[in-house]
Design an enzyme around this catalytic site. Structure first.
Site, PDB file in Angstrom:
ATOM      1  N   ASP A   7       0.864  -1.162   0.000  1.00 47.08           N
ATOM      2  CA  ASP A   7       0.000   0.000   0.000  1.00 47.08           C
ATOM      3  C   ASP A   7       0.911   1.226   0.000  1.00 47.08           C
ATOM      4  O   ASP A   7       2.077   1.146   0.413  1.00 47.08           O
ATOM      5  CB  ASP A   7      -0.898  -0.031   1.245  1.00 47.08           C
ATOM      6  CG  ASP A   7      -1.782   1.183   1.356  1.00 47.08           C
ATOM      7  OD1 ASP A   7      -2.459   1.527   0.370  1.00 47.08           O
ATOM      8  OD2 ASP A   7      -1.802   1.806   2.434  1.00 47.08           O
ATOM      9  N   ASP A   9      -0.171   5.006   0.776  1.00 45.30           N
ATOM     10  CA  ASP A   9      -0.408   6.087   1.731  1.00 45.30           C
ATOM     11  C   ASP A   9      -0.386   5.585   3.167  1.00 45.30           C
ATOM     12  O   ASP A   9      -1.031   4.601   3.511  1.00 45.30           O
ATOM     13  CB  ASP A   9      -1.743   6.758   1.420  1.00 45.30           C
ATOM     14  CG  ASP A   9      -1.743   7.374   0.023  1.00 45.30           C
ATOM     15  OD1 ASP A   9      -0.769   8.073  -0.295  1.00 45.30           O
ATOM     16  OD2 ASP A   9      -2.695   7.131  -0.732  1.00 45.30           O
ATOM     17  N   ASP A 179      -1.302  -0.241   6.146  1.00 46.45           N
ATOM     18  CA  ASP A 179      -1.611   0.390   7.435  1.00 46.45           C
ATOM     19  C   ASP A 179      -3.098   0.338   7.770  1.00 46.45           C
ATOM     20  O   ASP A 179      -3.480   0.664   8.893  1.00 46.45           O
ATOM     21  CB  ASP A 179      -1.219   1.874   7.385  1.00 46.45           C
ATOM     22  CG  ASP A 179      -2.157   2.668   6.476  1.00 46.45           C
ATOM     23  OD1 ASP A 179      -2.943   3.486   6.984  1.00 46.45           O
ATOM     24  OD2 ASP A 179      -2.132   2.446   5.250  1.00 46.45           O
TER      25      ASP A 179
END
Length: 222
Positions: A7, A9, A179
């Protein structure tokens, strides 16, 4: 081929490029400051809460691309990279990427953020394969619409499966670092899921499931 999927961001980046692009548009006077900032912040909170209507959000986020010509957009994007993105890039993330390169793994970013914003970020990180939400482009101009399935939540699984089919590959031995609890559909699909500086929902799920939990902000394992 062993895939190491990331991922973008708040995982590889110490911040959110999609939200930062909105802030940049406001700061540069490209959009109506107060109205756009409030909407940008509201959508971001909905994302964090797991309540985001992705198509509603993209109707908002892709409109500035449709409102300007490509030469203007590219100039703004170059400034955005310097002002907003490079300060979010982390040496610890580069170390992690290099550790997978040394193992001969194939690196990929998969992100809900649109390709216009994320393509130069992937290039700066030296990652060839990028799955991102695709803004529709017609005759060299963005329309404000989405092309295909947005790579968000279950859409990441759909888009990755399409990529695997096209390249004759599988997820055997794959890694995925994220995250966000929004990425649980894909995290559950890989052999090596890793929660990186996770939100509380993802951290609780990861620990209960025995997944690795790590921090790139602290450069260590929690």
């Amino acid at each position: 081929m062993t895939l190491a999927i990331f991922d973008l961001d708040n995982t590889l980046l110490a911040g959110d490029s999609d939200h930062a692009w909105g802030d940049f548009l406001v700061e540069e006077g490209i959009v109506d400051a107060e109205e756009y900032r409030l909407a940008n912040d509201r959508f971001y909170q909905e994302y964090l809460n797991g309540e985001l209507d992705i198509l509603h959000y993209l109707g908002f986020a892709l409109q500035p691309l449709a409102s300007h010509n490509m030469s203007e957009l590219l100039a703004w994007r170059e400034a955005f990279m310097e002002k907003k993105v490079r300060p979010m890039m982390q040496a610890s993330a580069e170390d992690l990427l290099n550790s997978h390169r040394e193992q001969g793994h194939t690196l990929m970013i998969i992100t809900a953020t649109n390709r216009f914003v994320t393509e130069p970020i992937a290039e700066a990180l030296g990652i060839e394969h990028l799955i991102a939400t695709e803004p529709e482009l017609v005759n060299g101009r963005y329309t404000g619409e989405v092309a295909g399935t947005p790579s968000f939540q279950d859409g990441k699984v759909v888009r990755l499966n399409d990529w695997l089919d096209a390249h004759g590959q599988t997820l055997e031995g794959a890694w995925f670092y994220s995250d966000s609890h929004n990425d649980l559909p894909l995290l559950k699909k890989v052999d090596n899921p890793v929660a990186v500086d996770p939100d509380p929902t993802l951290e609780a799920f990861a620990r209960e499931s025995g997944w690795k939990v790590m921090s790139l902000r602290e450069h260590g394992v929690r």
